[in-house]
Design a protein around this motif. Structure first.
Motif, mmCIF file in Angstrom:
data_model
loop_
_atom_site.group_PDB
_atom_site.id
_atom_site.type_symbol
_atom_site.label_atom_id
_atom_site.label_comp_id
_atom_site.label_asym_id
_atom_site.label_seq_id
_atom_site.Cartn_x
_atom_site.Cartn_y
_atom_site.Cartn_z
ATOM 1 N N UNK A 199 0.828 -1.206 0.000
ATOM 2 C CA UNK A 199 0.000 0.000 0.000
ATOM 3 C C UNK A 199 0.867 1.263 0.000
ATOM 4 N N UNK A 200 1.944 1.254 0.788
ATOM 5 C CA UNK A 200 2.815 2.425 0.849
ATOM 6 C C UNK A 200 3.597 2.594 -0.453
ATOM 7 N N UNK A 201 3.956 1.475 -1.064
ATOM 8 C CA UNK A 201 4.630 1.566 -2.366
ATOM 9 C C UNK A 201 3.684 2.108 -3.433
ATOM 10 N N UNK A 202 2.391 1.831 -3.302
ATOM 11 C CA UNK A 202 1.410 2.383 -4.241
ATOM 12 C C UNK A 202 1.281 3.899 -4.066
ATOM 13 N N UNK A 203 1.394 4.369 -2.825
ATOM 14 C CA UNK A 203 1.430 5.822 -2.603
ATOM 15 C C UNK A 203 2.675 6.407 -3.272
ATOM 16 N N UNK A 204 3.819 5.759 -3.050
ATOM 17 C CA UNK A 204 5.078 6.236 -3.643
ATOM 18 C C UNK A 204 5.024 6.223 -5.165
ATOM 19 N N UNK A 205 4.267 5.279 -5.725
ATOM 20 C CA UNK A 205 4.176 5.137 -7.182
ATOM 21 C C UNK A 205 3.179 6.105 -7.813
ATOM 22 N N UNK A 207 -0.101 5.764 -7.512
ATOM 23 C CA UNK A 207 -1.341 5.051 -7.851
ATOM 24 C C UNK A 207 -2.488 5.420 -6.924
ATOM 25 N N UNK A 208 -2.154 5.672 -5.659
ATOM 26 C CA UNK A 208 -3.145 6.141 -4.700
ATOM 27 C C UNK A 208 -2.566 7.374 -4.005
ATOM 28 N N UNK A 209 -3.446 8.200 -3.496
ATOM 29 C CA UNK A 209 -2.989 9.453 -2.895
ATOM 30 C C UNK A 209 -2.605 9.316 -1.425
ATOM 31 N N UNK A 210 -3.192 8.358 -0.728
ATOM 32 C CA UNK A 210 -2.871 8.218 0.695
ATOM 33 C C UNK A 210 -3.180 6.816 1.178
ATOM 34 N N UNK A 211 -2.488 6.442 2.237
ATOM 35 C CA UNK A 211 -2.739 5.186 2.946
ATOM 36 C C UNK A 211 -2.747 5.509 4.431
ATOM 37 N N UNK A 212 -3.716 4.960 5.161
ATOM 38 C CA UNK A 212 -3.739 5.139 6.612
ATOM 39 C C UNK A 212 -4.106 3.811 7.262
ATOM 40 N N UNK A 213 -3.627 3.614 8.473
ATOM 41 C CA UNK A 213 -4.017 2.425 9.222
ATOM 42 C C UNK A 213 -3.617 2.587 10.685
#
Length: 280
Positions: A199-205, A207-213
């Motif tokens: 998920x964090x790599x998708x933010x870095x890429x 693909x998504x704007x944010x990840x939280x958990x």
């Protein structure tokens, strides 16, 4: 000036790839599943085998370095981050995915010195994507540079999250309270790969704007946190302060504006810290 940690990072990349091969082979076999803290907190023999493989290979090359490993901590070792060079290892991030052959499974290796992340390696085994980041030197996927999304309108964003393994009704209520609020902003969508590292790599890429958990562990996010910051993103606690990787709470976003907008909707709570003293 000599690069002090390049040799260690090269070793981490090789170790992650070797571990990924073990994971891919194991997917062709019957997987023996055990549980840890609850019936949905899973561990397999492959988790244990991969962590042992990585730690043994590092000990041979860097005998003075320390380790924080998910399965080692589960077996009773203390989860303490000192100033010493420390490898922070999640042998299989996405064990539930692995058990079900859901195609997002990662080997995550972070490396910290003086309590600061120096490099991170996340190998998405089934996609054959090797994510790498060095402090001050950028983030990459299979050698190609990563850059977070430039989208700062939260209503045009995709947000990633996970639901964790805690099934306490009060915790579940807070998780869905946050999800409901974020969906109703409204955002374009909410996604989750089933692994914090990916998920964090998708933010870095981008693909998504944010990840939280809330409820993740330091080994889930150590490598991915550097991936996000080196790709131009920001890290924040779920209440808006500085991120603390031992707190088991994180927001990783493409920008401060998006991170703050996500923070405003989170119904926060505080799990037991990773570095809390072990019970006597």
């Amino acid at each position: 000036m000599a690069d002090l940690w390049q040799d260690a990072m090269d070793h981490a990349v090789n170790a992650a790839r070797s571990a990924g091969e073990v994971v891919q082979e194991a997917l062709q076999e019957d997987r023996t599943v055990m549980t840890k803290s609850s019936s949905v907190d899973l561990v397999t023999q492959t988790d244990l085998k991969v962590e042992k493989l990585i730690i043994q290979s590092v000990k041979e090359k860097f005998p003075t370095h320390r380790f924080i490993g998910e399965e080692s901590v589960a077996a009773g070792e203390a989860c303490v981050l000192t100033d010493s060079p420390t490898w922070i290892i999640d042998p299989i991030d996405g064990t539930t995915n692995f058990v079900h052959a859901f195609p997002f499974v990662a080997v995550s290796i972070g490396f910290a010195v003086n309590k600061q992340m120096e490099f991170g390696v996340v190998y998405s085994c089934l996609e054959d994507k090797m994510y790498t980041a060095r402090r001050g030197k950028g983030a990459f996927c299979n050698g190609e540079p990563l850059q977070v999304s430039g989208q700062e309108d939260i209503q045009q964003a995709i947000i990633a999250t996970e639901f964790g393994s805690n099934r306490d009704p009060e915790v579940v209520e807070k998780i869905f309270s946050s999800l409901r609020s974020i969906l109703c902003i409204p955002v374009h969508g909410v996604r989750g790969a089933g692994t914090a590292a990916i998920n964090m790599c998708l933010v870095a890429s981008g693909c998504v704007e944010a990840y939280y958990e809330i409820g993740i562990h330091v080994w889930d996010v150590a490598a991915g946190s550097l991936m996000v910051s080196e790709a131009g993103g920001v890290l924040m606690d779920v209440e808006g302060g500085a991120v603390d990787l031992m707190s088991r709470r994180i927001v990783a976003a493409n920008s401060k504006a998006v991170a703050q907008r996500v923070v405003a909707e989170i119904d926060s709570f505080s799990p037991c810290r990773d570095d809390a003293p072990l019970p006597l």
